[in-house]
Design an enzyme around this catalytic site. Structure first.
Site, short mmCIF file in Angstrom:
data_model
loop_
_atom_site.label_atom_id
_atom_site.label_comp_id
_atom_site.label_asym_id
_atom_site.label_seq_id
_atom_site.Cartn_x
_atom_site.Cartn_y
_atom_site.Cartn_z
CE LYS A 27 6.24 -52.37 119.71
NZ LYS A 27 7.32 -52.38 120.70
CG ASP B 55 11.88 -47.56 125.23
OD1 ASP B 55 10.76 -47.10 124.95
OD2 ASP B 55 12.33 -48.62 124.72
CE1 TYR C 245 10.50 -55.10 122.60
CE2 TYR C 245 12.60 -54.57 121.57
CZ TYR C 245 11.33 -55.12 121.50
OH TYR C 245 10.92 -55.67 120.32
NE ARG D 29 22.26 -42.83 103.33
CZ ARG D 29 23.25 -41.99 103.00
NH1 ARG D 29 23.59 -41.00 103.81
NH2 ARG D 29 23.88 -42.13 101.86
#
Ligand SMILES: *Cc1c(COP(=O)(O)O)cnc(C)c1O
Length: 393
Positions: free
Chosen positions: A199, A174, A102, A50
């Protein structure tokens, strides 16, 4: 690494061109969650995955270099990257957010951050006066997405970053629609760049991933601490898929963008199309700005059918694109923002933002542009035929 190389070359010839241990020409997938330490008090670089994992780290280094930042971070989704970056804020802070953000980011800001005492104002960031006026004494962040989703409005990253700096606030951008191949917000003054790597970066509709890149060390340390605390890290298989996608980023973007320009031109002339939203069209209100701050208009466009009632038939008749949520893939993706990406937004909010029920978004893939245009033409013609029959009755 030398920055003499062009971006296309950097996509392949970076620090992770081959594995130094074996010469393997692909980053090894290190599944280990934990790492053996050989002494009681001096531990190695890696201890627990992690906190740091070599496969994820390779992707983090690659994206940091491509965006021109000091450090990158990989998360389990774009929303995990965005939400973790929002955790840099504190109770009492105020954030100015671009209006057609978004849908998931809208939900995070309006339904989660508000519960922690973080205020927000949505503004149309194409209007710099409105941005300036939205700033309050407690504004600590300006959040932009450009071109925006789904109306492809273009925000002046440099101007917004300057306003933010003047008021002691950060700028987050973004950059999902553009990728660093077409736009590098950190070079224009932003502090953090965020991605849904689901994407264009991964590009094959086969992984969900998020990335963040930070401009300075101080902010990078804070974001690292949040990544480790919140723990929404990217798994190693997915990190590898994103790295593989990045290798072909420039060729995919070039091909898709070239087709998007042709398709936008075709749609614009069609009698059943009311409006095409694409910064690659001369009529787009910020097309000049787009070409100043980015290397192209990208491969996503939206269009509005003359009558929202035509939409269902168009979707039934069109054969090539998949009709789905998401974008930025090898296959063209047609989506319906009102019912998909922006379903989290109440209808009156959507209306206010101009996201009508007749609006479709197209992410252009790698099919031939001619085939796509022929396909759209037959779907639109079938509506014309049906309408003509109705008139006859
Ligand atoms: C998809 C998307 C997101 C969210 O990313 P996920 O990977 O789905 O969590 C954020 N911003 C934009 C612009 C997107 O298209």
């Amino acid at each position: 690494m030398s920055h003499q190389y062009t971006f296309e070359t950097q996509l392949l010839h970076n620090k992770h061109k081959f594995d130094p241990a074996t010469g393997g020409v692909s980053v090894p997938i290190q599944h280990a969650s934990t790492f053996h330490q050989s002494t009681a008090d001096k531990f190695g670089k890696y201890d627990y995955s992690r906190s740091l994992n070599p496969t994820r780290e390779a992707l983090e280094e690659i994206i940091a270099e491509l965006e021109g930042g000091v450090r990158g971070f990989a998360f389990s989704s774009g929303m995990a990257a965005i939400s973790t970056a929002f955790l840099l804020l504190s109770q009492g802070d105020h954030v100015v957010v671009t209006v057609d953000v978004y849908g998931g980011t809208y939900r995070m800001v309006t339904q989660v951050l508000n519960r922690f005492g973080i205020e927000h104002t949505f503004v149309d960031m194409t209007d710099l006066d409105a941005v300036e006026q939205a700033i309050r004494p407690n504004t600590t962040l300006l959040y932009a997405e450009t071109p925006s989703n789904p109306l492809l409005k273009v925000t002046d990253i440099q101007a917004v970053s300057e306003i933010a700096k003047k008021h002691g606030a950060y700028t987050f951008v973004d950059n999902t629609f553009m990728t660093p191949y077409l736009q590098r917000p950190l070079e224009l003054g932003a502090d953090i760049v965020l991605h849904s790597a689901t994407k264009f970066l991964s590009g094959h509709s086969d992984t969900v991933a998020g990335l963040a890149v930070v401009k300075d060390e101080e902010l990078a340390k804070r974001l690292y601490s949040l990544q480790n605390s919140f723990g929404a890290v990217l798994g190693v298989q997915d990190a590898w898929l994103v790295m593989r996608g990045i290798k072909t980023l420039s060729v995919r973007m070039n091909q898709s963008q070239e087709s998007a320009v042709k398709i936008a031109g075709f749609l614009k002339e069609h009698p059943l199309i009311k409006k095409v939203y694409y910064p690659g069209l001369a009529g787009h209100p910020q097309s000049k700005l787009q070409l100043q701050q980015a290397y192209g208009p990208g491969a996503v466009l939206s269009f509005e059918l003359k009558n929202a009632e035509f939409l269902a038939r168009f979707i039934e008749k069109v054969r090539l694109p998949v009709f789905a949520v998401s974008l930025g893939a090898v296959e063209s993706i047609l989506s319906y923002p009102a019912k998909m990406s922006h379903a989290a937004m109440p209808q009156d909010e959507r209306k206010k933002r101009g996201i009508s029920d007749g609006l479709l978004r197209l992410s252009v893939g790698l099919e031939s542009a001619d085939d796509l245009i022929t396909d759209f033409e037959q779907a639109l013609d079938s509506i014309l035929t049906l309408e003509a029959q109705k008139e006859e009755v």
